[in-house]
Design a protein around this motif. Structure first.
Motif, PDB file in Angstrom:
ATOM      1  N   HIS A 238       0.851  -1.185   0.000  1.00 22.91           N
ATOM      2  CA  HIS A 238       0.000   0.000   0.000  1.00 22.91           C
ATOM      3  C   HIS A 238       0.890   1.239   0.000  1.00 22.91           C
ATOM      4  CE1 HIS A 238       0.800  -0.081   4.351  1.00 22.91           C
ATOM      5  NE2 HIS A 238       0.380   1.179   4.400  1.00 22.91           N
TER       6      HIS A 238
ATOM      7  N   THR B 220      -3.864   7.424   2.763  1.00 19.81           N
ATOM      8  CA  THR B 220      -3.408   6.122   2.294  1.00 19.81           C
ATOM      9  C   THR B 220      -4.445   5.484   1.376  1.00 19.81           C
ATOM     10  OG1 THR B 220      -2.655   3.920   2.996  1.00 19.81           O
ATOM     11  CG2 THR B 220      -4.330   4.968   4.355  1.00 19.81           C
ATOM     12  N   ASP B 221      -3.952   4.598   0.517  1.00 21.37           N
ATOM     13  CA  ASP B 221      -4.867   3.850  -0.347  1.00 21.37           C
ATOM     14  C   ASP B 221      -5.342   2.554   0.320  1.00 21.37           C
ATOM     15  OD1 ASP B 221      -2.493   2.403  -0.560  1.00 21.37           O
ATOM     16  OD2 ASP B 221      -2.251   2.749  -2.709  1.00 21.37           O
ATOM     17  N   ASP B 222      -4.909   2.298   1.572  1.00 21.69           N
ATOM     18  CA  ASP B 222      -5.358   1.124   2.323  1.00 21.69           C
ATOM     19  C   ASP B 222      -5.330   1.480   3.815  1.00 21.69           C
ATOM     20  OD1 ASP B 222      -5.714  -1.332   3.620  1.00 21.69           O
ATOM     21  OD2 ASP B 222      -4.566  -2.434   2.109  1.00 21.69           O
TER      22      ASP B 222
ATOM     23  N   ALA C 153      -4.381  -1.303   6.430  1.00 20.23           N
ATOM     24  CA  ALA C 153      -2.960  -1.667   6.357  1.00 20.23           C
ATOM     25  C   ALA C 153      -2.082  -0.577   6.966  1.00 20.23           C
ATOM     26  CB  ALA C 153      -2.551  -1.931   4.904  1.00 20.23           C
TER      27      ALA C 153
END
Length: 128
Positions: free
Chosen positions: A2, A71-73, A76
């Motif tokens: 991520h 964040t893209d996750d 995570a």
């Protein structure tokens, strides 16, 4: 794998002191201000820190500064930061508030910057 990056610098201000704080910071930094649609608790300080969102946030707590990491996750990134010693203290509408070692607050939020800018400037995590 991520990605994440510091995206936002927030000046947290008690609700009854927001107007004075907005006037001070806008004049101190020489920037214009606005309130994003649908988010009245934030007052943007445009171009105060180039490349980052800078804003005053109205809070029901003590005044402080804090960072947002986009964040893209989100799960995570929260796991990565808690593995490093942060402690999650709250979660609200996709935002996770953590307390870092040393006591400072930070929030983990979904990507809100331009996707191309995010891809260029975010750190890739995983496969370490």
């Amino acid at each position: 794998m991520h990605r994440s990056r510091v995206s936002t610098f927030l000046i947290d201000v008690k609700q009854d002191e927001v107007d004075d704080a907005v006037t001070f910071w806008a004049k101190a930094l020489g920037v214009r201000t606005s309130s994003p649609d649908g988010e009245p608790q934030f007052i943007s300080l445009h171009d105060a820190i180039p490349g980052y969102v800078t804003a005053i946030q109205s809070v029901d707590d003590e005044p402080r500064y804090h960072l947002d990491i986009e964040t893209d996750d989100v799960p995570a990134e929260v796991a990565r930061l808690t593995d490093l010693g942060a402690v999650e203290v709250a979660s609200w509408q996709g935002c996770h508030t953590l307390r870092a070692p040393g006591g400072h607050l930070l929030c983990v939020i979904p990507v809100h910057s331009d996707p191309e800018y995010f891809q260029q400037h975010a750190t890739v995590w995983g496969n370490e």
